[in-house]
Write a protein that holds these residues in place. Structure first.
Motif, PDB file in Angstrom:
ATOM      1  N   GLY A  77       0.773  -1.070   0.285  1.00  0.00           N
ATOM      2  CA  GLY A  77      -0.015  -0.089  -0.028  1.00  0.00           C
ATOM      3  C   GLY A  77       0.793   1.437   0.044  1.00  0.00           C
ATOM      4  O   GLY A  77       0.454   2.151  -0.561  1.00  0.00           O
ATOM      5  N   GLU A  78       1.999   1.258   0.987  1.00  0.00           N
ATOM      6  CA  GLU A  78       2.897   2.352   0.771  1.00  0.00           C
ATOM      7  C   GLU A  78       3.735   2.529  -0.552  1.00  0.00           C
ATOM      8  O   GLU A  78       3.799   3.619  -1.056  1.00  0.00           O
ATOM      9  N   LYS A  79       3.915   1.453  -1.247  1.00  0.00           N
ATOM     10  CA  LYS A  79       4.621   1.738  -2.648  1.00  0.00           C
ATOM     11  C   LYS A  79       3.706   1.897  -3.622  1.00  0.00           C
ATOM     12  O   LYS A  79       4.071   2.969  -4.318  1.00  0.00           O
ATOM     13  N   CYS A  80       2.396   1.739  -3.386  1.00  0.00           N
ATOM     14  CA  CYS A  80       1.290   2.473  -4.278  1.00  0.00           C
ATOM     15  C   CYS A  80       1.457   3.875  -4.057  1.00  0.00           C
ATOM     16  O   CYS A  80       1.184   4.694  -5.315  1.00  0.00           O
ATOM     17  N   ARG A  81       1.436   4.440  -2.953  1.00  0.00           N
ATOM     18  CA  ARG A  81       1.402   5.823  -2.755  1.00  0.00           C
ATOM     19  C   ARG A  81       2.594   6.451  -3.288  1.00  0.00           C
ATOM     20  O   ARG A  81       2.632   7.623  -4.005  1.00  0.00           O
ATOM     21  N   VAL A  82       3.646   5.721  -3.176  1.00  0.00           N
ATOM     22  CA  VAL A  82       5.078   6.497  -3.876  1.00  0.00           C
ATOM     23  C   VAL A  82       4.919   6.354  -5.313  1.00  0.00           C
ATOM     24  O   VAL A  82       5.097   7.371  -5.938  1.00  0.00           O
ATOM     25  N   ALA A  83       4.360   5.239  -5.780  1.00  0.00           N
ATOM     26  CA  ALA A  83       4.004   5.368  -7.383  1.00  0.00           C
ATOM     27  C   ALA A  83       3.223   6.464  -7.846  1.00  0.00           C
ATOM     28  O   ALA A  83       3.474   7.408  -8.921  1.00  0.00           O
ATOM     29  N   PHE A  84       2.070   6.725  -6.890  1.00  0.00           N
ATOM     30  CA  PHE A  84       1.238   7.919  -7.154  1.00  0.00           C
ATOM     31  C   PHE A  84       1.986   9.258  -7.203  1.00  0.00           C
ATOM     32  O   PHE A  84       1.869  10.189  -7.966  1.00  0.00           O
ATOM     33  N   LEU A  85       3.153   9.325  -6.282  1.00  0.00           N
ATOM     34  CA  LEU A  85       3.945  10.821  -6.235  1.00  0.00           C
ATOM     35  C   LEU A  85       4.605  11.044  -7.550  1.00  0.00           C
ATOM     36  O   LEU A  85       4.676  11.981  -8.148  1.00  0.00           O
ATOM     37  N   ARG A  86       5.080   9.706  -8.145  1.00  0.00           N
ATOM     38  CA  ARG A  86       5.628  10.044  -9.614  1.00  0.00           C
ATOM     39  C   ARG A  86       4.749  10.710 -10.660  1.00  0.00           C
ATOM     40  O   ARG A  86       5.058  11.456 -11.122  1.00  0.00           O
ATOM     41  N   LEU A  87       3.457  10.080 -10.324  1.00  0.00           N
ATOM     42  CA  LEU A  87       2.305  10.621 -11.400  1.00  0.00           C
ATOM     43  C   LEU A  87       2.102  11.870 -10.940  1.00  0.00           C
ATOM     44  O   LEU A  87       1.846  13.006 -11.855  1.00  0.00           O
ATOM     45  N   TYR A  88       2.079  12.454  -9.883  1.00  0.00           N
ATOM     46  CA  TYR A  88       1.734  13.667  -9.358  1.00  0.00           C
ATOM     47  C   TYR A  88       2.663  14.676  -9.833  1.00  0.00           C
ATOM     48  O   TYR A  88       2.267  15.773 -10.211  1.00  0.00           O
ATOM     49  N   PHE A  89       3.809  14.432  -9.902  1.00  0.00           N
ATOM     50  CA  PHE A  89       5.063  15.351 -10.389  1.00  0.00           C
ATOM     51  C   PHE A  89       5.384  15.121 -11.764  1.00  0.00           C
ATOM     52  O   PHE A  89       6.054  15.989 -12.286  1.00  0.00           O
ATOM     53  N   GLY A  90       4.662  14.057 -12.477  1.00  0.00           N
ATOM     54  CA  GLY A  90       5.149  14.005 -13.787  1.00  0.00           C
ATOM     55  C   GLY A  90       4.519  14.854 -14.862  1.00  0.00           C
ATOM     56  O   GLY A  90       5.122  14.857 -16.076  1.00  0.00           O
ATOM     57  N   ARG A  91       3.417  15.405 -14.410  1.00  0.00           N
ATOM     58  CA  ARG A  91       2.699  16.514 -15.493  1.00  0.00           C
ATOM     59  C   ARG A  91       2.401  15.811 -16.682  1.00  0.00           C
ATOM     60  O   ARG A  91       2.364  16.276 -17.995  1.00  0.00           O
ATOM     61  N   ALA A  92       1.825  14.324 -16.481  1.00  0.00           N
ATOM     62  CA  ALA A  92       1.578  13.708 -17.946  1.00  0.00           C
ATOM     63  C   ALA A  92       0.205  14.295 -18.317  1.00  0.00           C
ATOM     64  O   ALA A  92      -0.677  14.714 -17.489  1.00  0.00           O
ATOM     65  N   ASN A  93      -0.165  13.957 -19.555  1.00  0.00           N
ATOM     66  CA  ASN A  93      -1.630  14.204 -19.884  1.00  0.00           C
ATOM     67  C   ASN A  93      -2.407  12.993 -20.549  1.00  0.00           C
ATOM     68  O   ASN A  93      -3.397  13.119 -20.913  1.00  0.00           O
ATOM     69  N   LEU A  94      -1.710  11.934 -20.195  1.00  0.00           N
ATOM     70  CA  LEU A  94      -2.342  10.818 -20.491  1.00  0.00           C
ATOM     71  C   LEU A  94      -1.947   9.726 -19.391  1.00  0.00           C
ATOM     72  O   LEU A  94      -0.542   9.090 -19.297  1.00  0.00           O
TER      73      LEU A  94
END
Length: 608
Positions: A466-483
């Protein structure tokens, strides 16, 4: 009849308190969900009830012997090379032992050419006993159970340890189906199951003649199976009748009632404090004015009596004061996409993909992803869902065909296996690697993602799933992806955190492609569905998950219809912008605007 009675149990793990004062009962015929946040100790509680570790305090009463229990364990470790079929057969220890003896004696008889009379006699006795206990009927039941769980016969003789997560779950379910124990204890039974097995499991648990005690984070599964919810907390547990939806409704009513009582008591407390202050002032004034006059001094003491009465009322109020529930840490996230004014983020034309020399998972596959698309990819395990996501993310290349990405398309990929995380880095260091990130900013963001204080110095490799999931979302948070391309993004998250993720994804301005077994997630986020099945053409459903569940599911969009649907979405977007645009400067420009709006409406109606 009460099957399990737990009284005031307490558990610590490595000196850290998990829960205490936990008491509950489970009666025959109930289907009880053990509910709580990740890390609260749900699996630990189940393991303790199974006798795998002791509780520090408390007592547990059982009215069923262990052989009447059936357990589905996500952490099941089998040391030997026992096959899937043998695991199911081992559900009857006596019959399994007799079967092994028959096999061994048969081999010895073959070695001796049947001349050993003692061996022949022993074989006959074991064989007779096996027949009396309907051993061959038990073998047939085990094979039938594996078949009902849609496990191919080629898998039956493979070592259990070599099976995938979904296959292991189905093998354990097959063993329970064959045995039909009076009490089922299930730890995350829905993990790794495909849609068909999921539906079968729901129906089986709902109609199960015995008692079921289980942990699950799938809200749809809970709603369709649970008769009661047992909420586990650090200082005890509470029981709620009904399933997840009823539980949430009751929690909301409780919260509103507590808030009203709290406000009422706060007003009463303020009044008492004001009265105490006022009576104290009056006493001081009257006492000073009385001087040595005994009559006035006696009269002033009346204010002291009133003061003490108000102080006693305040003490009683404080003693029975309603406390608002302590806020639990929650994930705080807002996904941001790069500003993107184009339409098509990605276009897939006629691709083919196969692993090695096997049959193609995708053949002549076409798909267009546009800004605003929230595509949920559905299908059974092995249909190619994760493969499609890896193709979209650019992690795999198609054997044939073309995948065209807009030059401004930036993909953020969430891997189901969480295998793209820097396991040797600390949580904080993984953030400080990002350009322009300061230590203060990193600590603030990590706090929003439920990593407070010293937790930021944990190694990612030491974190829970569960904690690793949150870390993975951190990368999405700062990735500024549009897809965003998300493969089982909520698998290891508790329900509260899942709901926070759903809110963030629903507000995300870019495009989404999601593979998940969480039907609540699809219902909250998806506006298009792609259905994949091996041996069948992909089907696109142009609507929400709820519409798909309610309508005729055989609805299919042809490539031309997909193109028409995309064109219509563009026109509808253009129409919405014109309808909300400001008035033009001249009358002629206003007439041109109205003419374009009328023409757009006519074209959309024609396409529909």
């Amino acid at each position: 009849m009460t099957l399990i009675k737990v009284k005031n149990i307490r558990k610590e793990w490595n000196g850290i308190p998990l829960f205490a004062n936990v008491s509950f009962e489970i009666a025959e015929g109930e289907r009880v969900l053990l509910f709580g946040r990740n890390g609260i100790g749900k699996t630990t509680l189940l393991q303790g009830l199974l006798g795998r570790h002791p509780f520090e305090e408390g007592s547990v009463y059982y009215s069923l012997p262990p052989e009447e229990w059936g357990v589905l364990d996500q952490q099941l470790e089998i040391q030997s090379d026992i096959s899937a079929l043998d695991y199911v057969l081992s559900g009857s220890p006596e019959l399994n032992d007799l079967k092994r003896r028959l096999e061994r004696l048969g081999w010895l008889l073959q070695e001796s050419d049947g001349r050993d009379e003692a061996l022949v006699a022993e074989y006959g006795e074991v064989y007779e006993r096996y027949l009396q206990l309907d051993g061959y009927g038990w073998e047939a039941k085990a094979e039938k159970s594996l078949g009902r769980l849609r496990l191919d016969a080629a898998v039956w003789n493979l070592p259990y340890r070599q099976l995938s997560g979904g296959q292991k779950t189905r093998v354990q379910l097959a063993a329970l189906l064959a045995r039909q124990p009076k009490l089922l204890v299930l730890d995350e039974p829905t993990n790794h199951l495909d849609a068909d097995t999921f539906v079968w499991l729901e129906e089986w648990v709902r109609a199960y003649p015995g008692t079921v005690f289980y942990v699950s984070h799938d809200r749809t599964f809970i709603d369709r199976t649970a008769t009661a919810v047992l909420e586990l907390g650090p200082q005890g547990c509470r029981r709620y009748p009904g399933a997840y939806t009823q539980y949430r409704e009751q929690k909301e009513i409780e919260a509103r009632t507590l808030a009203v009582q709290y406000r009422k008591q706060e007003l009463e407390r303020e009044k008492l404090l004001e009265s105490i202050r006022r009576y104290a002032e009056w006493f001081q004034q009257a006492h000073r004015a009385a001087g040595q006059n005994d009559f006035r001094r006696a009269k002033a003491k009346k204010n002291v009596s009133r003061l003490h009465a108000k102080e006693a009322s305040l003490e009683r109020l404080e003693l029975h004061r309603v406390a608002l529930p302590q806020a639990v840490p929650q994930l705080s996230m807002k996904l941001e996409g790069e500003v993107f004014r184009g339409d098509a983020l990605l276009d897939i034309s006629g691709i083919r993909y196969a692993y090695g020399e096997g049959a193609a998972l995708l053949e002549n596959f076409n798909l267009t992803l546009r800004r605003g698309d929230r595509l949920a990819v559905l299908g059974s395990n092995g249909a190619g869902k994760s493969t499609l996501l890896k193709l979209i993310a650019g992690l795999l290349a198609p054997d044939h065909g073309e995948i065209r990405r807009h030059p401004r398309t930036r993909v953020g990929y969430f891997a189901q296996e969480l295998d793209d995380l820097p396991l040797s880095s600390t949580i904080l260091d993984s953030l400080l690697e990002l350009p322009g990130m300061t230590r203060t900013e990193a600590r603030t963001i990590l706090g929003c993602f439920m990593f407070p204080g010293e937790e930021v110095f944990k190694r990612i490799g030491d974190l829970s799933l569960g904690e690793k999931c949150r870390v993975a979302f951190l990368r999405l948070y700062f990735g500024r992806a549009n897809l965003l391309v998300l493969d089982e993004p909520t698998n290891y998250l508790d329900i509260d955190t899942r709901e926070q993720v759903e809110e963030a994804l629903a507000a995300y301005p870019g495009g989404l492609v999601i593979v998940s077994h969480d039907r609540y997630l699809h219902a909250a986020v998806a506006n298009r569905l792609l259905l994949l099945e091996r041996g069948s053409k992909p089907r696109l459903f142009p609507g929400t998950y709820e519409e798909y569940a309610a309508k005729e599911r055989s609805f299919v969009l042809t490539p031309d219809e997909q193109s028409r649907e995309g064109e219509m979405k563009l026109l509808e977007l253009r129409l919405a912008r014109l309808m909300h645009s400001e008035a033009r400067e001249t009358e002629q420009e206003d007439r041109e605007l109205m003419a374009e709006i009328v023409e757009l409406r006519r074209t959309i109606q024609h396409l529909q």
